[in-house]
Enzyme design. Structure first.
Site, short mmCIF file in Angstrom:
data_model
loop_
_atom_site.label_atom_id
_atom_site.label_comp_id
_atom_site.label_asym_id
_atom_site.label_seq_id
_atom_site.Cartn_x
_atom_site.Cartn_y
_atom_site.Cartn_z
N THR A 49 0.86 -1.19 0.00
CA THR A 49 0.00 0.00 0.00
C THR A 49 0.89 1.23 0.00
OG1 THR A 49 -0.10 0.19 2.43
CG2 THR A 49 -1.77 -1.20 1.36
N ARG A 56 9.64 3.91 3.20
CA ARG A 56 10.90 3.92 2.46
C ARG A 56 11.49 5.33 2.42
NH1 ARG A 56 11.79 -0.71 -0.76
NH2 ARG A 56 9.96 -2.03 -1.12
N GLN A 60 15.49 5.89 9.10
CA GLN A 60 15.33 5.42 10.47
C GLN A 60 15.98 6.38 11.47
OE1 GLN A 60 13.71 2.90 11.77
NE2 GLN A 60 14.61 2.64 13.79
N HIS A 145 3.35 9.33 17.54
CA HIS A 145 3.28 8.56 16.30
C HIS A 145 2.56 7.23 16.51
CE1 HIS A 145 6.96 6.63 17.95
NE2 HIS A 145 6.57 5.59 17.26
N ASP A 208 11.28 -4.57 19.10
CA ASP A 208 11.56 -3.28 18.47
C ASP A 208 12.99 -2.85 18.78
OD1 ASP A 208 11.32 -0.78 17.25
OD2 ASP A 208 10.42 0.14 19.02
N ARG A 259 21.99 0.59 24.02
CA ARG A 259 21.03 1.61 23.62
C ARG A 259 21.46 2.99 24.10
NH1 ARG A 259 16.80 3.86 26.48
NH2 ARG A 259 15.05 4.69 25.26
N THR A 268 22.32 11.52 19.56
CA THR A 268 22.43 12.88 20.10
C THR A 268 23.83 13.46 19.92
OG1 THR A 268 23.00 12.15 22.35
CG2 THR A 268 20.66 12.36 21.83
N ARG A 334 27.49 23.13 5.06
CA ARG A 334 28.11 22.80 6.37
C ARG A 334 28.39 24.04 7.21
NH1 ARG A 334 27.36 17.55 7.95
NH2 ARG A 334 28.87 16.95 9.52
#
Length: 469
Positions: A49, A56, A60, A145, A208, A259, A268, A334
């Site tokens: 769909t 895409r 991420q 989200h 996840d 993590r 960060t 930059r």
């Protein structure tokens, strides 16, 4: 989730899912993290769909690729990875405890679809859209989200006439929202352990994290000594929650330590945050003209927003977008907001810490010299924790199993080398103009002296940076 202890329990190697149909006849894709991922027919209906294919166009890690060039993987890949791991997790539980737990095909399919669609409502630029941009335009209205994922799922089912049980969709949405502040009441009183797999609201140990930690580390060229396969092989349901063998406590600590390290060194990174601050300013200046935030309640319009909004602004000739275009051009060349300095909030001040603002820094400048304005300064308050704020992720969740008895493992029983604090709060200050670095740095030092009585930063801002024009 927790941990159990049963040295006599041995697990046979698990195969890659064992659905009733022949995997050789399934559609599959080759993933650079998990290898071949086999897609079941119902999941394919969602994948094919335009709403899902939008993933895409969402990197991420958002803008991190401007510092780590390899970090160009998308939420599409991540969603397929979570789908696969969710399926493997539920299949392993079914293999070892299926009869005891009553796991059926409905449960397996529900968990897999939840894994697939958990990020379908995600915003552009990683978490920048909902955590940095929207709070500045929504005047206190909360948006997440996960909520949009739930709305988009209903939208996709309706628009594409996907034949799926309404009860399954209801459970899928509950699983996706399980770890958010908008968690829904669970419709089923039994099989609560199913909600631990995709988005674990109990302790944060879920597939996840398994996927994005492995995927992000690989993309950024960083080592990852956390092995999620070991945890998945050793999980077992006790008292309707997923538990792990007690001896796996260090594996779980590695999960959260890795993590936290990714947050500090990648997500960060000071240059990453500089770019993000500039993109937020560009979006804010463009919002009234492009009405970027107007679609966040309407899934039929929201799915059209993705990372390409930057290219739209950059190439549009409209005079109303000139300021936003100038900021994006600075990023391309930059000419970034200049990082001045940072400090970690003292441990004894964390509990009552309030976010530092540009106004706080501007008001800390001394009389004479350059007059700083609030709009000359950008402040980033970076919170890094292991998983649950200031709580130890190993405490209260690791439980033993011998005769169905559970117990927590306090950190002082594990190792004195483990941290005594589980949260960092870092305050970073940037100058939006290179010529103001010295003035902003001095005002930042004055703020620290006024707030803590000492300069909390590790070192002074380099003189070379102060002289840069």
């Amino acid at each position: 989730m927790g941990a159990y202890c049963n040295e006599n329990l041995s697990f046979s190697p698990a195969c890659n899912l064992s659905p009733s149909h022949d995997l050789r006849l399934s559609k599959h894709v080759h993933d650079n993290v998990h290898g071949n991922i086999y897609l079941d027919p119902l999941s394919l209906k969602f994948i094919d769909t335009e709403q899902f294919q939008r993933l895409r166009e969402l990197k991420q890690l958002g803008l991190t690729h401007l510092v780590y060039p390899g970090a160009v993987h998308s939420r599409f890949e991540h969603s397929l990875g979570v789908y696969w791991l969710a399926g493997e997790a539920i299949q392993k539980l079914k293999m070892y405890q299926g009869l005891e737990l009553g796991i059926d095909r409905f449960d397996v399919q529900t968990v897999k679809v939840a894994g697939l669609l958990h990020d379908v409502g995600h915003g552009p630029f990683s978490h920048l859209f909902e955590r940095e941009f929207l709070p500045k335009v929504l005047n206190g209205f909360k948006w997440a989200h996960e909520q949009m994922s739930a709305k988009l799922i209903d939208h996709i089912v309706d628009v594409h006439h996907i034949d799926v049980e309404s009860e399954m969709i209801k459970r899928v949405k509950e699983m996706i929202l399980a770890s958010s502040e908008f968690a829904l009441p669970k419709s089923a009183k039994e099989k609560q352990f199913l909600y631990d797999i995709v988005a674990n609201g109990r302790n944060g140990i879920d597939v996840d994290k398994f996927d994005y930690i492995a995927r992000d580390s690989r993309a950024c060229g960083l080592g990852c000594n956390f092995d999620f396969h070991r945890l998945m092989e050793n999980m077992r349901v006790l008292g309707d929650e997923i538990c792990y063998r007690a001896k796996e406590y260090l594996s779980i600590h590695k999960l959260f330590a890795t993590r936290a390290d990714l947050y500090r060194t990648v997500y960060t990174h000071s240059k990453v945050k500089a770019v993000e601050l500039m993109v937020v300013d560009a979006l804010l200046k463009a919002n009234s003209y492009l009405e970027i935030s107007s679609s966040i309640l309407d899934p039929s319009e929201y799915w059209k927003i993705d990372d390409t909004i930057i290219k739209t602004i950059e190439t549009a000739p409209d005079e109303e977008l000139q300021e936003s275009r100038d900021l994006i051009l600075r990023i391309r060349r930059r000419n970034l907001y200049q990082f001045c300095n940072e400090y970690s909030v003292p441990k004894d001040k964390l509990e009552h810490f309030k976010n530092v603002t540009a106004q706080d820094i501007a008001c800390s400048q001394k009389n004479g010299g350059v007059l700083l304005k609030e709009e000359d300064i950008a402040v980033c308050n970076v919170r890094i924790d292991l998983t649950r704020g200031r709580q130890n992720p190993l405490e209260r969740y690791h439980k033993d199993y011998e005769s169905d008895e559970k117990f927590p493992i306090p950190d002082d029983r594990i190792s004195h080398l483990l941290p005594t604090s589980y949260q960092d709060m870092i305050v970073r200050v940037y100058s939006k103009k290179p010529e103001l670095v010295a003035a902003v740095s001095e005002a930042f030092e004055n703020f620290q002296l006024k707030t803590y009585g000492v300069k909390a930063q590790v070192h002074a801002t380099p003189e070379k940076k102060k002289r840069r024009l």
